[in-house]
Write a protein that holds these residues in place. Structure first.
Motif, PDB file in Angstrom:
ATOM      1  N   LEU B 238      -5.111  -3.158  10.235  1.00 37.19           N
ATOM      2  CA  LEU B 238      -3.793  -2.853  10.109  1.00 37.19           C
ATOM      3  C   LEU B 238      -2.519  -3.148  10.717  1.00 37.19           C
ATOM      4  CD1 LEU B 238      -5.102  -0.221   7.867  1.00 37.19           C
ATOM      5  CD2 LEU B 238      -4.215  -2.103   6.751  1.00 37.19           C
ATOM      6  N   ARG B 304      -3.773   1.520   2.851  1.00 36.36           N
ATOM      7  CA  ARG B 304      -3.197   0.428   2.994  1.00 36.36           C
ATOM      8  C   ARG B 304      -4.436  -1.106   2.615  1.00 36.36           C
ATOM      9  NH1 ARG B 304      -1.185   1.843   8.778  1.00 36.36           N
ATOM     10  NH2 ARG B 304      -0.596  -0.254   8.910  1.00 36.36           N
ATOM     11  N   SER B 308      -4.162  -4.377  -0.262  1.00 34.12           N
ATOM     12  CA  SER B 308      -4.703  -6.157   0.003  1.00 34.12           C
ATOM     13  C   SER B 308      -5.660  -6.650  -0.636  1.00 34.12           C
ATOM     14  CB  SER B 308      -4.632  -6.290   1.845  1.00 34.12           C
ATOM     15  OG  SER B 308      -3.697  -5.951   2.612  1.00 34.12           O
ATOM     16  N   PHE B 309      -6.714  -5.933  -0.553  1.00 39.72           N
ATOM     17  CA  PHE B 309      -7.420  -6.710  -2.063  1.00 39.72           C
ATOM     18  C   PHE B 309      -7.150  -7.000  -2.763  1.00 39.72           C
ATOM     19  CE2 PHE B 309     -12.526  -6.296   0.479  1.00 39.72           C
ATOM     20  CZ  PHE B 309     -11.316  -6.604   1.405  1.00 39.72           C
ATOM     21  N   SER B 311      -3.862  -6.984  -4.475  1.00 39.71           N
ATOM     22  CA  SER B 311      -3.457  -8.491  -4.382  1.00 39.71           C
ATOM     23  C   SER B 311      -3.521  -9.731  -4.240  1.00 39.71           C
ATOM     24  CB  SER B 311      -2.336  -8.016  -2.987  1.00 39.71           C
ATOM     25  OG  SER B 311      -1.193  -6.598  -3.171  1.00 39.71           O
ATOM     26  N   ALA B 312      -5.533  -9.725  -3.536  1.00 41.91           N
ATOM     27  CA  ALA B 312      -5.415 -10.950  -3.829  1.00 41.91           C
ATOM     28  C   ALA B 312      -6.973 -11.160  -4.856  1.00 41.91           C
ATOM     29  CB  ALA B 312      -6.912 -10.636  -1.935  1.00 41.91           C
ATOM     30  N   ASP B 314      -6.797  -9.433  -8.102  1.00 40.65           N
ATOM     31  CA  ASP B 314      -6.369  -8.368  -8.912  1.00 40.65           C
ATOM     32  C   ASP B 314      -7.444  -8.210  -9.787  1.00 40.65           C
ATOM     33  OD1 ASP B 314      -4.191  -8.241 -11.228  1.00 40.65           O
ATOM     34  OD2 ASP B 314      -4.386  -9.873 -12.104  1.00 40.65           O
ATOM     35  N   ARG B 341       2.080   2.423  -4.623  1.00 44.39           N
ATOM     36  CA  ARG B 341       3.377   2.511  -4.350  1.00 44.39           C
ATOM     37  C   ARG B 341       3.073   1.116  -2.771  1.00 44.39           C
ATOM     38  NH1 ARG B 341       3.655   6.728   0.580  1.00 44.39           N
ATOM     39  NH2 ARG B 341       5.971   5.530   0.683  1.00 44.39           N
ATOM     40  N   ARG B 342       1.750   0.357  -3.195  1.00 40.15           N
ATOM     41  CA  ARG B 342       1.750  -1.138  -2.081  1.00 40.15           C
ATOM     42  C   ARG B 342       1.386  -2.044  -3.156  1.00 40.15           C
ATOM     43  NH1 ARG B 342       0.896  -0.730   2.410  1.00 40.15           N
ATOM     44  NH2 ARG B 342       1.779   1.552   3.516  1.00 40.15           N
ATOM     45  N   LEU B 344       1.089  -4.636  -6.560  1.00 40.77           N
ATOM     46  CA  LEU B 344       2.393  -5.418  -7.534  1.00 40.77           C
ATOM     47  C   LEU B 344       1.712  -4.145  -9.500  1.00 40.77           C
ATOM     48  CD1 LEU B 344       3.577  -8.554  -7.471  1.00 40.77           C
ATOM     49  CD2 LEU B 344       4.730  -6.438  -6.842  1.00 40.77           C
ATOM     50  N   VAL B 345       0.826  -4.910  -9.033  1.00 39.27           N
ATOM     51  CA  VAL B 345      -0.133  -4.154 -10.248  1.00 39.27           C
ATOM     52  C   VAL B 345      -0.873  -3.453 -10.255  1.00 39.27           C
ATOM     53  CG1 VAL B 345      -1.449  -5.439 -12.040  1.00 39.27           C
ATOM     54  CG2 VAL B 345       0.172  -6.449 -11.854  1.00 39.27           C
TER      55      VAL B 345
END
Lengths: 384, 384
Positions: B238, B304, B308-309, B311-312, B314, B341-342, B344-345
């Motif tokens: 991170l 945190r 990312s996972f 986002s990748a 969804d 807070r981090r 989009l979906v």
């Protein structure tokens, strides 16, 4: 059913004699001949002279059949906040006409649609066929797309773009189906079809310019995710305290690595000459130490976000597309070096081979898939 | 072919009369009867009395056929650095025997294998069938697994585990195929099969205890990635400066959020009583403010990496398993708040329903899939 099989065999072969179609399909000669007559009457197949590679024969030339790829056309459109790019292709996927238009003024939705329609007219006027020959339209746009509705449901990086009903609006201008998809999703389909994707079944495309997006291919299939939001790397939050969407509409990561940041960083290092980020990227490709430093810092930041994507998906290949490709190997080397420090397994890295064409070609591919499905359905669905 | 169809129909129905099998398979009555005779001679089907729910009839009871799920067994093994858990199930997936053994001493490879073999003997001794009835073994282990070779190729968090040829070594003890898979990959298969996964086609399981791993299901299929490394969230970096694998073998993220960190953090906040992290997690579930704070800080750190996972990939669902599930909703609420807070979906979040059993049940599932494939192959492959 027989027509579909015969048509497939002709398309696979390029050109074929009836004898070859009998062998390829396993159907009887009278059945093949009847199917060929139907396909000729419907305009999908034409008789032509045997190709030059054939040995000369005595008597009249053999009957050779060819798929009429130009019987219909498809249109692919790349709609971005700053450009509209249209490409028309025949049913073999060969692009026969393309028009690119820069959109510089702040675009309202109505103004944007005017531009799209004007660009569509221009690109279609260059094709010597009536508009009724247009079989399908594919359209790529930034943001999260509901591809069933053809609408942009969320586009944080493009103000005013969210809840844009692109599909419905365009369907008023054309008489064929319109399919809408996220632009980077289309780019990854194009790379897989005809670009750097090759035979990689698991790959990530990072489209990196003013904005940064990614698209994911899993087991050879586009992975949209449960809400169409897979691959939104530009909005990844790296810091302990989330940054949120920036004032310019950019997500935290794209704001930290995009071309606007690169130009600012070059300026802060004393570069007063480069007119834009493209000049910085080109200088990096030419070995300029200061430009190299900017690119390397950007790669370090991107790798911080990309490493998590790589850990989640473990792709065999990551393709880098978008404006940063101007820096060439400097981009690949930078990402590779920083990714190696952050990821358990580092995938192969390649630059996009399609560049600016990627989204429009992916849109062509999307339209072609639909056109082929409906074209073959005519012969597969039993007539009542 | 007919035997396979009849066997499928009997298994689908639970119990079935010949008349019902004729209807279900579309085969003739003599063909069905012949197939039933073969299946009974081979031991897969037995005649039994009609179940109680049937209406009473005059004359002799109707012939009812039942699949002999207990004709063979499969063994699932969860091998970790600190425990060995074996479960034996019949061919319907019902667990009939289980043994758990804690491994406390620092395990050499030889010592570990002794423990595995002793546990296998113990769990199989409790089953009233000969060892020849064992149809397949599934085994889950930490690390990146080459599932074709049955070997651990990389296990940074378990010193001495890398290049462990578990499959080959175990094949010396049993007379059936042995399949090896990453432990968290097996847990996600178990959740999908019989746990919280339900009908979610895209889901991430985060197994969070002393270590942290994740497994990814895409379109209902386990996603291993190009190198078997998909989902290695414990090794996500991170910080701007990569941390690398820690002295205790833990990856950067698991070192920052694992149960060892939780206990240290509780101590630093003045908790001198909790004997271990489990006590801190239980106190958080009971509403203890200090324990809640530890759990919330851990959730912020995990979110945190997890964002990312998300986002990748969804996913529609993220399942949280492992030791932290002791904190119950405090874990789910914490992750949800920080993820919001981090990302989009934000996907749906649920706790694992299988707990400590998940990996062993996934290993059972893996072994069952193999046993069924080979069992049916006998009747599908034409005899020479």
């Amino acid at each position: 059913m027989n027509c579909a099989a015969v048509l497939d065999a002709i398309r696979d072969a390029g050109t074929a004699r009836v004898t070859e179609l009998v062998r390829a399909t396993g159907l009887s000669r009278p059945t093949v001949s009847a199917a060929v007559s139907t396909l000729m009457a419907d305009g999908w197949v034409e008789e032509t002279e045997a190709p030059d590679i054939d040995l000369p024969r005595m008597g009249r030339p053999a009957r050779v059949l060819r798929f009429r790829a130009d019987a219909r056309y498809v249109l692919g459109i790349d709609v971005g906040p700053h450009k509209i790019y249209c490409a028309v292709a025949d049913l073999s996927g060969t692009v026969v006409s393309r028009v690119r238009r820069d959109v510089t003024e702040a675009s309202t939705q109505a103004g944007l649609l005017d531009h799209v329609q004007a660009t569509m007219r221009e690109v279609l006027d260059a094709v010597p066929v009536p508009s009724s020959a247009l079989a399908a339209v594919g359209l790529g746009t930034p943001g999260i797309v509901d591809e069933r509705r053809g609408a942009v449901v969320q586009a944080p990086s493009v103000p005013g773009w969210s809840s844009l009903e692109l599909g419905s609006l365009l369907r008023r201008s054309v008489e064929c189906p319109v399919h809408v998809e996220n632009d980077v999703n289309l780019a990854v389909m194009a790379e897989r079809w005809n670009g750097a994707g090759g035979d990689a079944d698991n790959l990530i495309l990072v489209q990196w310019g003013a904005r940064v997006g990614a698209a994911v291919l899993v087991q050879g299939q586009l992975h949209r995710g449960a809400h169409g939001a897979a691959g939104e790397i530009g909005f990844v939050e790296l810091e302990e305290e989330p940054q949120g969407v920036q004032a310019d509409g950019l997500g935290p990561l794209e704001s930290a690595v995009g071309t606007a940041w690169m130009l600012r960083r070059a300026r802060s290092l004393g570069d007063d000459e480069s007119p834009d980020a493209a000049a910085v990227l080109t200088a990096a490709a030419d070995g300029d130490p200061r430009a190299r430093r900017v690119v390397d810092e950007a790669c370090a930041r991107l790798a911080r976000g990309l490493a998590s994507f790589v850990s989640a998906i473990d792709p065999e290949l990551v393709i880098i597309g978008g404006g940063v490709a101007l820096a060439g190997d400097a981009i690949l080397d930078g990402i590779r070096r920083h990714l190696t420090r952050r990821a358990l397994v580092v995938p192969r890295l390649e630059l996009s081979r399609l560049g600016d064409d990627a989204v429009a070609l992916g849109a062509v591919r999307l339209a072609l898939a639909d056109a082929e499905r409906r074209l073959l359905d005519v012969y597969t669905v039993p007539t009542p």
